[in-house]
Design an enzyme around this catalytic site. Structure first.
Site, PDB file in Angstrom:
ATOM      1  N   LYS A 140      51.108  38.502   1.993  1.00 24.59           N
ATOM      2  CA  LYS A 140      52.645  38.366   2.403  1.00 24.59           C
ATOM      3  C   LYS A 140      53.408  37.919   1.314  1.00 24.59           C
ATOM      4  O   LYS A 140      52.900  37.261   0.445  1.00 24.59           O
ATOM      5  CB  LYS A 140      52.337  37.121   3.453  1.00 24.59           C
ATOM      6  CG  LYS A 140      53.953  36.754   4.260  1.00 24.59           C
ATOM      7  CD  LYS A 140      53.624  35.619   5.251  1.00 24.59           C
ATOM      8  CE  LYS A 140      54.785  35.269   5.950  1.00 24.59           C
ATOM      9  NZ  LYS A 140      54.467  34.413   6.979  1.00 24.59           N
ATOM     10  N   SER A 182      56.224  35.762  11.266  1.00 26.36           N
ATOM     11  CA  SER A 182      56.702  36.112   9.890  1.00 26.36           C
ATOM     12  C   SER A 182      56.276  36.960   8.974  1.00 26.36           C
ATOM     13  O   SER A 182      56.859  37.361   7.941  1.00 26.36           O
ATOM     14  CB  SER A 182      57.266  34.688   9.151  1.00 26.36           C
ATOM     15  OG  SER A 182      56.207  33.921   8.944  1.00 26.36           O
ATOM     16  N   ILE A 235      52.490  29.545  11.310  1.00 19.89           N
ATOM     17  CA  ILE A 235      52.797  28.193  11.718  1.00 19.89           C
ATOM     18  C   ILE A 235      53.333  28.041  13.348  1.00 19.89           C
ATOM     19  O   ILE A 235      53.067  27.019  14.114  1.00 19.89           O
ATOM     20  CB  ILE A 235      53.666  27.250  10.905  1.00 19.89           C
ATOM     21  CG1 ILE A 235      53.773  25.901  11.175  1.00 19.89           C
ATOM     22  CG2 ILE A 235      55.076  27.935  10.988  1.00 19.89           C
ATOM     23  CD1 ILE A 235      54.514  24.942  10.231  1.00 19.89           C
ATOM     24  N   GLY A 236      53.979  29.136  13.708  1.00 20.79           N
ATOM     25  CA  GLY A 236      54.506  29.266  14.932  1.00 20.79           C
ATOM     26  C   GLY A 236      53.732  30.468  15.908  1.00 20.79           C
ATOM     27  O   GLY A 236      54.123  30.773  16.754  1.00 20.79           O
ATOM     28  N   GLY A 237      52.776  31.398  14.921  1.00 22.75           N
ATOM     29  CA  GLY A 237      52.564  32.593  15.591  1.00 22.75           C
ATOM     30  C   GLY A 237      52.719  33.621  14.564  1.00 22.75           C
ATOM     31  O   GLY A 237      52.624  34.903  14.837  1.00 22.75           O
ATOM     32  N   SER A 238      52.952  33.309  13.186  1.00 27.03           N
ATOM     33  CA  SER A 238      53.331  34.429  12.347  1.00 27.03           C
ATOM     34  C   SER A 238      52.291  35.174  11.804  1.00 27.03           C
ATOM     35  O   SER A 238      52.394  36.293  11.092  1.00 27.03           O
ATOM     36  CB  SER A 238      54.064  33.770  11.107  1.00 27.03           C
ATOM     37  OG  SER A 238      55.319  33.031  11.441  1.00 27.03           O
TER      38      SER A 238
END
Length: 591
Positions: A143, A218, A239-242
């Protein structure tokens, strides 16, 4: 307020950056404009699936190298000199270049340095008679957030462009020490806080399965590149589903580990340094084509993480395949107990998600695994803590007030991309007392969640009663571009620090669409639910957009049981693949 000069600054920087990126794709690898999908995407043009299109521009040898090997078999072929690192790097770089032209998935093509690195690895093997490391020659991508020495870590912000990193991120150094070849860095969304990978510098990454739908974020570029077979394994962050969301959107496997398992430091700073340790910490993890590929990779990375990173703890990893060991579950006779958790209490599941959960539950129930363990499936009631966790998670993620991010965006006059324009709000960092209050709420929710996994007998003894959870990745199928809304089914597990993974099951077929049949009447649970329902409302969304997109499930285990997660994911994946093969055989028999 920005001046006209600063307002134009980001455009000039983005133009230079895109030109630099284009110059690093060899002209011999350019594909004809006639092969490019039509933009902007429209329902009239259909999904424009480009997953297999690279094969038209690759040699038979390149197709074999990029398609026919697992991580394990490729490493074996490289160690035995059946394949050279150089030819493998060339093949994956070529395929990555084609994937990028079709989907805009790369930020930094690293093809020249990858081939040079591969040559050095070949020379080492020839001179020493043994591989450089256990991942000798493995072509991977990372990434854009990770620092690679001499390369920008711009995360799609003009402010960070043309400022190359002075050293590698610890994880990058670890990967290189194991023998990996890094072929590219991949695209992300502006602010890293949305689930649709688009920014002003590099543009939007498109879904290779269905151009009308999001590629996720992301780590969207990673999900796309792995699905397009431009790298054999990619490293994202979550962190949120990335990690899990791009895996869902692109039909591949994603693995979000617990904290302190994989080095995370050495990335672009999106907030004040050290602030993440006061709120919720993101983690790094792999996106791959199979559970087995994830297992082989983590087996080498996790036990060595403390040699490279201050943010990791010593953690062993079983030396053999997850499915080759006896699975001993928490059932009375060693059964593997898997709970089906359907709703987080904030969003109503859309029909395809209910269907896929039902299929998984039915397929798993009573199945004997290859190791002899029987699977017991039980329905779980929605824990109140899971419903409340999304709100606490959102507040903790915003404790820094987005001050640093806002400064980076406004310094060059960048506008917010559409999805962020109604969601990004800069404010002030929260005082210590408020952060402590939120962390206390988090602790209470964590304690409540213990009751989901175990029970206390009449004598006060606690025993495990649940081995894993299967739940949705999202309450909806892969949504149209800009359509992702609620992330409670992924972000909450980060709040609890539970390792979780995405397992693709099958694609959406016409029967899943229930055309002409509205969503059953029921109370709207809130604003997140209202937006989710719009994705099924035929007055708002043409459901045909979902045809052919992947349907996946999320697998969850308790904190710290990362190797166990890999094993359970392997069992579930094996059962569902076997079920699919049986159904296909039955259809052929009837024909």
């Amino acid at each position: 307020m920005s001046s006209p000069e600063s307002a134009a600054a980001w455009k000039a920087i983005a133009a230079r950056k895109q030109s630099s990126r284009a110059s690093r794709i060899p002209s011999k690898w350019h594909i004809p404009s006639s092969a490019l999908p039509k933009d902007p995407p429209s329902l009239e043009n259909g999904p424009q699936n480009v997953l297999d299109l690279p094969r038209q521009f690759l040699s038979s040898a390149e197709i074999a190298i990029t398609e026919d090997y697992t991580v394990e078999s490729l490493l074996s072929a490289l160690a035995s000199k059946k394949l050279s690192c150089e030819e493998v790097a060339q093949a994956f770089c070529h395929r990555a270049a084609i994937a990028h032209q079709l989907t805009n998935c790369l930020t930094e093509p690293l093809f020249d340095s990858a081939v040079q690195r591969a040559k050095e690895l070949d020379a080492y093997l020839a001179q020493n008679g043994r591989p450089f490391g256990p991942l000798h020659g493995l072509p991977v991508s990372v990434k854009d957030t990770f620092n690679v020495k001499g390369v920008d870590t711009s995360i799609g912000l003009a402010y960070l462009c043309e400022k190359p990193a002075t050293e590698n991120a610890p994880l990058v150094s670890l990967l290189l020490s194991l023998g990996c070849v890094i072929v590219a860095k991949t695209n992300i969304p502006q602010t890293l806080a949305s689930l649709d990978s688009v920014n002003n510098v590099f543009g939007r990454t498109m879904n290779p399965i269905n151009r009308l739908c999001t590629a996720g974020g992301s780590s969207g570029g990673e999900g796309v590149l792995v699905a397009m077979k431009g790298s054999i394994l990619g490293i994202g962050t979550d962190i949120g589903g990335s990690i899990r969301v791009p895996a869902m959107c692109n039909g591949v496997y994603g693995f979000k580990p617990s904290n302190n398992r994989i080095p995370y430091g050495g990335q672009a700073l999106t907030g004040r340094e050290g602030m993440s340790r006061t709120s919720v910490q993101a983690v790094a993890g792999p996106i791959a084509r199979s559970v087995r590929d994830i297992d082989v990779f983590l087996r080498e990375v996790i036990p060595r993480a403390t040699l490279w990173a201050e943010d990791c703890m010593p953690c062993p990893w079983p030396p053999s395949s997850p499915s080759s060991q006896q699975i001993q579950g928490s059932g009375p006779n060693g059964e593997l107990v898997i709970g089906i958790l359907r709703s987080d209490g904030n969003c109503t599941l859309l029909p395809p998600i209910t269907t896929i959960l039902n299929e998984v539950a039915v397929s798993l129930q009573g199945t004997n695994t290859r190791t002899g363990a029987k699977i017991v499936v039980k329905e779980l009631l929605t824990p109140r803590a899971w419903t409340r966790s999304q709100s606490v998670m959102s507040k903790l993620m915003g404790v820094d007030g987005a001050v640093v991010m806002n400064h980076m965006i406004t310094s060059t006059g960048e506008p917010l991309v559409p999805w962020m324009s109604t969601r990004f709000r800069a404010g002030k960092a929260q005082p210590l007392e408020r952060v402590a209050e939120l962390q206390a709420q988090r602790s209470q929710l964590e304690r409540e969640m213990l009751n989901l996994w175990s029970e206390v007998d009449a004598h006060g003894r606690r025993r495990q009663t649940l081995d894993a959870i299967v739940c949705p990745v999202a309450p909806h199928p892969v949504p149209p571009i800009e359509g992702y809304n609620a992330v409670g089914m992924t972000s909450s597990w980060v709040l609890f620090d539970y390792p979780t993974g995405t397992v693709p099951v099958r694609s959406v077929v016409e029967d899943d669409l229930e055309l002409g049949r509205p969503l059953p009447a029921g109370n709207v649970l809130g604003s997140w639910d209202a937006k989710c329902r719009e994705l099924w409302d035929e007055h708002v969304t043409d459901r045909r957009v979902y045809l052919g997109t992947p349907l996946s499930v999320q697998v969850v285990v308790q904190r710290g049981r990362d190797d166990w997660l890999c094993r359970v994911m392997g069992v579930i994946d094996e059962v569902m693949k076997s079920q699919t093969q049986t159904q296909s055989g039955d259809v052929k028999a009837r024909l």
